[in-house]
Design a protein around this motif. Sequence first.
Motif, short mmCIF file in Angstrom:
data_model
loop_
_atom_site.label_atom_id
_atom_site.label_comp_id
_atom_site.label_asym_id
_atom_site.label_seq_id
_atom_site.Cartn_x
_atom_site.Cartn_y
_atom_site.Cartn_z
N THR A 242 0.85 -1.20 0.00
CA THR A 242 0.00 0.00 0.00
C THR A 242 0.88 1.24 0.00
OG1 THR A 242 -1.75 -1.12 1.22
CG2 THR A 242 -1.75 1.29 1.30
N ARG A 243 1.69 1.37 1.05
CA ARG A 243 2.48 2.57 1.25
C ARG A 243 3.68 2.68 0.30
NH1 ARG A 243 -0.12 1.20 5.81
NH2 ARG A 243 0.44 -0.83 4.99
N THR A 244 4.44 1.60 0.19
CA THR A 244 5.73 1.71 -0.49
C THR A 244 5.56 2.05 -1.97
OG1 THR A 244 6.62 0.11 1.08
CG2 THR A 244 7.92 0.52 -0.89
N ARG A 245 4.71 1.29 -2.64
CA ARG A 245 4.57 1.54 -4.08
C ARG A 245 3.93 2.90 -4.35
NH1 ARG A 245 1.93 -2.69 -8.35
NH2 ARG A 245 0.50 -1.21 -9.22
N THR A 246 2.88 3.21 -3.60
CA THR A 246 2.21 4.50 -3.81
C THR A 246 3.17 5.64 -3.55
OG1 THR A 246 0.28 3.43 -2.89
CG2 THR A 246 0.12 5.77 -3.23
N SER A 247 3.96 5.54 -2.50
CA SER A 247 4.82 6.69 -2.19
C SER A 247 5.98 6.80 -3.17
CB SER A 247 5.27 6.70 -0.73
OG SER A 247 6.09 5.63 -0.45
N PHE A 248 6.47 5.67 -3.71
CA PHE A 248 7.46 5.79 -4.78
C PHE A 248 6.84 6.52 -5.98
CE2 PHE A 248 10.45 2.57 -3.02
CZ PHE A 248 11.63 3.22 -3.31
N GLU A 249 5.60 6.18 -6.31
CA GLU A 249 4.97 6.81 -7.48
C GLU A 249 4.75 8.30 -7.24
OE1 GLU A 249 1.66 4.41 -8.78
OE2 GLU A 249 2.99 2.71 -9.15
N ILE A 250 4.29 8.62 -6.04
CA ILE A 250 4.07 10.04 -5.72
C ILE A 250 5.41 10.78 -5.71
CG2 ILE A 250 3.34 11.63 -3.89
CD1 ILE A 250 1.16 9.52 -3.21
N ALA A 251 6.43 10.15 -5.15
CA ALA A 251 7.76 10.79 -5.10
C ALA A 251 8.25 11.11 -6.51
CB ALA A 251 8.74 9.87 -4.38
N ALA A 252 8.11 10.14 -7.41
CA ALA A 252 8.56 10.36 -8.79
C ALA A 252 7.78 11.51 -9.42
CB ALA A 252 8.39 9.07 -9.60
N LYS A 253 6.48 11.52 -9.19
CA LYS A 253 5.63 12.56 -9.81
C LYS A 253 5.96 13.94 -9.25
CE LYS A 253 2.02 9.52 -11.29
NZ LYS A 253 1.02 8.56 -10.85
N ARG A 254 6.24 14.01 -7.95
CA ARG A 254 6.58 15.33 -7.37
C ARG A 254 7.85 15.89 -8.00
NH1 ARG A 254 3.51 14.75 -2.03
NH2 ARG A 254 1.51 14.76 -3.13
N ASN B 285 6.81 10.97 5.57
CA ASN B 285 8.25 10.99 5.34
C ASN B 285 8.68 9.99 4.27
OD1 ASN B 285 8.83 13.08 7.04
ND2 ASN B 285 9.19 11.77 8.83
N GLY B 286 7.87 8.97 4.06
CA GLY B 286 8.18 7.98 3.02
C GLY B 286 8.27 8.63 1.64
N VAL B 287 7.38 9.58 1.38
CA VAL B 287 7.42 10.27 0.08
C VAL B 287 8.72 11.07 -0.04
CG1 VAL B 287 6.30 12.00 -1.37
CG2 VAL B 287 4.90 10.36 -0.10
N ALA B 288 9.06 11.82 1.00
CA ALA B 288 10.25 12.69 0.95
C ALA B 288 11.54 11.87 0.80
CB ALA B 288 10.32 13.54 2.22
N VAL B 289 11.62 10.77 1.52
CA VAL B 289 12.82 9.94 1.45
C VAL B 289 12.96 9.31 0.06
CG1 VAL B 289 13.46 7.61 2.17
CG2 VAL B 289 13.35 9.44 3.86
N ARG B 290 11.85 8.91 -0.50
CA ARG B 290 11.91 8.28 -1.83
C ARG B 290 12.20 9.33 -2.90
NH1 ARG B 290 7.87 4.74 1.22
NH2 ARG B 290 9.28 3.01 1.64
N MET B 291 11.75 10.55 -2.70
CA MET B 291 12.16 11.63 -3.61
C MET B 291 13.68 11.78 -3.57
SD MET B 291 9.19 14.45 -2.71
CE MET B 291 9.74 15.81 -3.73
N ALA B 292 14.24 11.77 -2.37
CA ALA B 292 15.69 11.94 -2.25
C ALA B 292 16.45 10.78 -2.89
CB ALA B 292 16.07 12.08 -0.77
N VAL B 293 15.97 9.58 -2.69
CA VAL B 293 16.65 8.41 -3.26
C VAL B 293 16.59 8.46 -4.79
CG1 VAL B 293 16.47 5.90 -3.50
CG2 VAL B 293 16.34 6.94 -1.22
N LEU B 294 15.43 8.81 -5.33
CA LEU B 294 15.32 8.92 -6.79
C LEU B 294 16.24 10.02 -7.31
CD1 LEU B 294 11.45 8.54 -7.22
CD2 LEU B 294 13.20 6.90 -7.94
#
Length: 308
Positions: free
Chosen positions: A57-69, A290-299
């Motif tokens: 639920t969280r991981t995939r959605t937040s990776f997708e949101i992170a990429a889109k942001r 914070n999951g979104v922000a961290v995944r933005m940074a990793v990407l």
Amino acid sequence: MEFRHKDLLGIADLEPEEIRLILDTAASFKEISVRPIKKVPTLRGKMMMTVFYEPSTRTRTSFEIAAKRLSADTQSLTVAASSVTKGETLADTAHNLEAMKPDVLVIRHPASGAPHFLAQRLKCGVINAGDGLHEHPTQALLDLLTVQEAKGRLDGLKIAIIGDIAHSRVARSNIYGFTKMGSQVTVAGPATLLPPYLETLGATVTTSLLEAVTGADVIIMLRLQLERMGQGFISTLREYRDYFGLAPRHLHLAKDDVIIMHPGPLNRGVEISPEVADGPNSLILEQVTNGVAVRMAVLYFLIGGEKG
Ligand code: NCD
């Protein structure tokens, strides 16, 4: 300090300075998510593919949101509706996806080591979004960011991780992460769910929840990974809850400002009581933010910047 990796496979591979760099960058990206227009052009023209062989639920959605942001394009493969069901191997599936020229592949797989196997074979970056019972590096990074924000530091803290340690990739990544940043980790669970090598990772091990939470600054509760275990690990869920479920009566043993975390999904009333999960010490939803922000940074570090 530069981030030199092609892939993010585990916290075990990161230096403390690299972890610090990701956390600082994630903290600076958080503000983008509360702007009226939640988007910056940083990764325009880049593509992230997600391939999840397990539910999320969280991981995939937040990776997708992170990429889109960050203005990257996203594509996700729904494994259950893909040719994996026709017998295609992991390597073949990955080579075919790579032939469509993604910049990074985000993979979750039930086999420990699957992302490492792909990272050796693919030219694009590979991010481990959870491999079996091995590692879940972005979960540990978001947990570190949550603790850093709440406590103002990551060193000298007492971190209790409680539950099904044996089957938890979150536990392993967090043991690496918190010990690398100078905190002390105590893990607790039934003896059947405590693998023998935990002390070699730098953790203190106990079968007593009470001992683990006493004096704790941070308590991280874990779900029983019933899908990864056979019979005989626990007697009954009721007994498990009585000994290893976190309830309000336990919190007075911890520091007054203890924070309660959980990677989700919660099994309310098993490893955590609703009063604790929804109570004033809980940062469970902040972890998700914070999951979104961290995944933005990793990407950003894997496919942005000068590597782009
Ligand atoms: C965890 C996972 O998949 O490892 N969830 C998550 O990513 N937030 C923990 C779990 O499934 O219990």
